[in-house]
Design a protein around this motif. Structure first.
Motif, PDB file in Angstrom:
ATOM      1  N   ALA A  62       0.825  -1.209   0.000  1.00 51.64           N
ATOM      2  CA  ALA A  62       0.000   0.000   0.000  1.00 51.64           C
ATOM      3  C   ALA A  62       0.860   1.261   0.000  1.00 51.64           C
ATOM      4  N   SER A  63       1.885   1.288   0.831  1.00 47.95           N
ATOM      5  CA  SER A  63       2.734   2.490   0.879  1.00 47.95           C
ATOM      6  C   SER A  63       3.610   2.602  -0.365  1.00 47.95           C
ATOM      7  N   ALA A  64       3.988   1.474  -0.966  1.00 54.49           N
ATOM      8  CA  ALA A  64       4.738   1.517  -2.221  1.00 54.49           C
ATOM      9  C   ALA A  64       3.866   2.083  -3.338  1.00 54.49           C
ATOM     10  N   TYR A  65       2.616   1.634  -3.391  1.00 54.04           N
ATOM     11  CA  TYR A  65       1.703   2.148  -4.409  1.00 54.04           C
ATOM     12  C   TYR A  65       1.433   3.635  -4.189  1.00 54.04           C
ATOM     13  N   ARG A  66       1.261   4.034  -2.943  1.00 55.52           N
ATOM     14  CA  ARG A  66       1.046   5.441  -2.616  1.00 55.52           C
ATOM     15  C   ARG A  66       2.237   6.291  -3.076  1.00 55.52           C
ATOM     16  N   LEU A  67       3.445   5.758  -2.918  1.00 55.30           N
ATOM     17  CA  LEU A  67       4.646   6.476  -3.332  1.00 55.30           C
ATOM     18  C   LEU A  67       4.661   6.729  -4.840  1.00 55.30           C
ATOM     19  N   ILE A  68       4.346   5.713  -5.645  1.00 58.76           N
ATOM     20  CA  ILE A  68       4.355   5.960  -7.095  1.00 58.76           C
ATOM     21  C   ILE A  68       3.165   6.831  -7.503  1.00 58.76           C
ATOM     22  N   ARG A  69       2.037   6.677  -6.803  1.00 58.53           N
ATOM     23  CA  ARG A  69       0.870   7.528  -7.096  1.00 58.53           C
ATOM     24  C   ARG A  69       1.173   8.989  -6.759  1.00 58.53           C
TER      25      ARG A  69
ATOM     26  N   THR B 111       0.005   5.825 -11.829  1.00 59.09           N
ATOM     27  CA  THR B 111      -0.836   4.771 -11.278  1.00 59.09           C
ATOM     28  C   THR B 111      -0.305   3.404 -11.670  1.00 59.09           C
ATOM     29  N   ASP B 112       0.745   3.369 -12.476  1.00 64.89           N
ATOM     30  CA  ASP B 112       1.270   2.132 -13.027  1.00 64.89           C
ATOM     31  C   ASP B 112       2.786   2.101 -12.849  1.00 64.89           C
ATOM     32  N   LEU B 113       3.316   0.980 -12.386  1.00 67.42           N
ATOM     33  CA  LEU B 113       4.756   0.866 -12.152  1.00 67.42           C
ATOM     34  C   LEU B 113       5.554   0.990 -13.450  1.00 67.42           C
ATOM     35  N   ALA B 114       5.028   0.495 -14.557  1.00 68.80           N
ATOM     36  CA  ALA B 114       5.735   0.618 -15.844  1.00 68.80           C
ATOM     37  C   ALA B 114       5.821   2.084 -16.281  1.00 68.80           C
ATOM     38  N   ASP B 115       4.770   2.847 -16.083  1.00 64.71           N
ATOM     39  CA  ASP B 115       4.822   4.270 -16.430  1.00 64.71           C
ATOM     40  C   ASP B 115       5.822   5.011 -15.545  1.00 64.71           C
ATOM     41  N   PHE B 116       5.903   4.612 -14.275  1.00 62.92           N
ATOM     42  CA  PHE B 116       6.902   5.180 -13.379  1.00 62.92           C
ATOM     43  C   PHE B 116       8.306   4.883 -13.907  1.00 62.92           C
ATOM     44  N   ALA B 117       8.557   3.628 -14.295  1.00 65.82           N
ATOM     45  CA  ALA B 117       9.866   3.258 -14.857  1.00 65.82           C
ATOM     46  C   ALA B 117      10.160   4.048 -16.130  1.00 65.82           C
ATOM     47  N   ALA B 118       9.149   4.246 -16.959  1.00 64.59           N
ATOM     48  CA  ALA B 118       9.330   4.988 -18.217  1.00 64.59           C
ATOM     49  C   ALA B 118       9.673   6.452 -17.977  1.00 64.59           C
ATOM     50  N   SER B 119       9.324   6.974 -16.801  1.00 60.34           N
ATOM     51  CA  SER B 119       9.669   8.363 -16.498  1.00 60.34           C
ATOM     52  C   SER B 119      11.149   8.505 -16.141  1.00 60.34           C
TER      53      SER B 119
END
Length: 141
Positions: free
Chosen positions: A61-68, A73-81
């Protein structure tokens, strides 16, 4: 986005990452799929992309909150940034980062390409999946 350069002799440190990880239990903020990717990137390039995020999450939950909170909202989009993306996963080389779809809120898990397989972390620990499972791929150097 950051352009990374691989060290000249990166294959030994690449193999060491998986030897080290297989000895550690899976845990959020110490040994999860994002940190698998970050350890791999560090081994190949000497750049630690995990520094700004270490200690800032302790469960899913806290990991998801961090990327949000970073606007994703998606880990792949975070990586692409952070990393340049291949036009297609078929172009990925050993050591590049894979995004594999999952039915979790993260949308994807991250893995590491290794020839015809992808290293991934699951509930059972370190394992591999077929290369064809990747839907996105990110360049590491």
């Amino acid at each position: 986005m950051i352009e990374l350069k691989r060290r000249e002799r990166w294959m030994g440190p690449f193999c060491d990452v998986f030897d080290d990880i297989r000895r550690e239990p899976i845990s959020w903020d110490r040994n999860d799929c994002a940190l698998l990717a970050a350890r791999n990137i560090y081994a190949l390039t000497g750049v630690d992309l995990s520094l700004p995020y270490r200690g800032k999450y302790h469960d899913g939950a806290s990991a998801y909150r961090l990327i949000r909170d970073q606007g994703f909202t998606d880990l792949a989009d975070f990586a692409a940034s952070i990393l340049p993306e291949h036009a297609h996963p078929v172009d990925a080389q050993t050591g590049d980062i894979a995004a594999i779809p999952t039915d979790t809120p993260f949308g994807h898990v991250l893995g590491v390409f290794d020839f015809d397989r992808i290293w991934v972390l699951g509930e059972e620990g370190l394992g591999t999946v077929d290369r064809e499972k990747a839907v996105r791929a990110f360049k590491v150097g």
